[in-house]
Design a protein around this motif. Sequence first.
Motif, PDB file in Angstrom:
ATOM      1  N   LEU A 138      -7.343   6.693 -10.079  1.00  0.00           N
ATOM      2  CA  LEU A 138      -7.609   6.495  -8.615  1.00  0.00           C
ATOM      3  C   LEU A 138      -6.047   6.321  -8.109  1.00  0.00           C
ATOM      4  O   LEU A 138      -5.411   5.385  -8.699  1.00  0.00           O
ATOM      5  CB  LEU A 138      -8.620   5.568  -7.880  1.00  0.00           C
ATOM      6  N   LEU A 139      -5.632   6.548  -6.822  1.00  0.00           N
ATOM      7  CA  LEU A 139      -4.664   6.117  -6.275  1.00  0.00           C
ATOM      8  C   LEU A 139      -5.282   5.574  -4.702  1.00  0.00           C
ATOM      9  O   LEU A 139      -5.848   6.390  -4.100  1.00  0.00           O
ATOM     10  CB  LEU A 139      -3.716   7.325  -5.951  1.00  0.00           C
ATOM     11  N   GLU A 140      -5.150   4.292  -4.781  1.00  0.00           N
ATOM     12  CA  GLU A 140      -5.349   3.694  -3.824  1.00  0.00           C
ATOM     13  C   GLU A 140      -4.010   3.325  -2.536  1.00  0.00           C
ATOM     14  O   GLU A 140      -2.963   3.076  -2.949  1.00  0.00           O
ATOM     15  CB  GLU A 140      -6.016   2.071  -3.945  1.00  0.00           C
ATOM     16  N   GLN A 141      -4.130   3.962  -1.221  1.00  0.00           N
ATOM     17  CA  GLN A 141      -3.312   3.942  -0.480  1.00  0.00           C
ATOM     18  C   GLN A 141      -3.685   2.906   0.677  1.00  0.00           C
ATOM     19  O   GLN A 141      -4.788   2.726   1.116  1.00  0.00           O
ATOM     20  CB  GLN A 141      -3.211   5.230   0.360  1.00  0.00           C
ATOM     21  N   SER A 142      -2.452   2.077   1.086  1.00  0.00           N
ATOM     22  CA  SER A 142      -2.951   1.128   2.092  1.00  0.00           C
ATOM     23  C   SER A 142      -1.708   1.037   2.947  1.00  0.00           C
ATOM     24  O   SER A 142      -0.493   1.132   2.637  1.00  0.00           O
ATOM     25  CB  SER A 142      -3.278  -0.324   1.573  1.00  0.00           C
ATOM     26  N   PRO A 143      -1.815   0.655   4.303  1.00  0.00           N
ATOM     27  CA  PRO A 143      -2.992   0.748   5.071  1.00  0.00           C
ATOM     28  C   PRO A 143      -3.487   2.136   5.380  1.00  0.00           C
ATOM     29  O   PRO A 143      -2.975   3.303   5.076  1.00  0.00           O
ATOM     30  CB  PRO A 143      -2.910   0.103   6.402  1.00  0.00           C
ATOM     31  N   GLN A 144      -4.858   2.237   5.600  1.00  0.00           N
ATOM     32  CA  GLN A 144      -5.556   3.486   5.990  1.00  0.00           C
ATOM     33  C   GLN A 144      -5.069   4.002   7.296  1.00  0.00           C
ATOM     34  O   GLN A 144      -4.879   5.180   7.419  1.00  0.00           O
ATOM     35  CB  GLN A 144      -7.087   3.300   5.806  1.00  0.00           C
ATOM     36  N   PHE A 145      -4.863   3.202   8.403  1.00  0.00           N
ATOM     37  CA  PHE A 145      -4.537   3.594   9.523  1.00  0.00           C
ATOM     38  C   PHE A 145      -3.369   2.472   9.844  1.00  0.00           C
ATOM     39  O   PHE A 145      -3.336   1.242   9.580  1.00  0.00           O
ATOM     40  CB  PHE A 145      -5.643   3.201  10.614  1.00  0.00           C
TER      41      PHE A 145
END
Lengths: 112, 113
Positions: A3-10
Amino acid sequence: TQLLEQSPQFLSIQEGENLTVYCNSSSVFSSLQWYRQEPGEGPVLLVTVVTGGEVKKLKRLTFQFGDARKDSSLHITAAQPGDTGLYLCAGGDRGSQGNLIFGKGTKLSVKP
Amino acid sequence: EADIYQTPRYLVIGTGKKITLECSQTMGHDKMYWYQQDPGMELHLIHYSYGVNSTEKGDLSSESTVSRIRTEHFPLTLESARPSHTSQYLCASSEWGLTGTQYFGPGTRLLVL
């Protein structure tokens, strides 16, 4: 499953501000790509990084690949309305048939 | 600049129609991909190909089918379109190598009424 978690979403900011978008994983990747996508269009490649600790600059955009090749960041200096879009990171992994693992993206809005 | 093309760009059709979305690339890439993406949302891999006569299903189950008779061409077909198929479809290609960097077409926005 990788998994690749991106932040922030917005992210909604004013023109001229700086910002950083993060892309994190517990897995090691052989490469990391950043794309920018405008509504109704396909993602456009911004950069590919392959070496741990690598830093690449593209005008006001600075990309960094983590030393352990598990994470990456995108920093934008003095954001402009034209930077508005969906930013996607994608990790390359020889194990997954060579396919890219995409993050869910960061929606950036830069207001004039 | 990537040379990958998709047609049509926009398609509005009725339920039950058969459709084919076209994708062509002139870069000589062996690998090609189809993704499905709802507006502003994440990409879902639905099909990919390693080369001519190779097709594989992606992570997201799809009722569509693909074929790869020529290196440069990777069409996607829906035998009977339904409103649930409404989405944006993105085609991409890449060469074999360390990075796996993919180059995307402009996408086809499909609306099934």
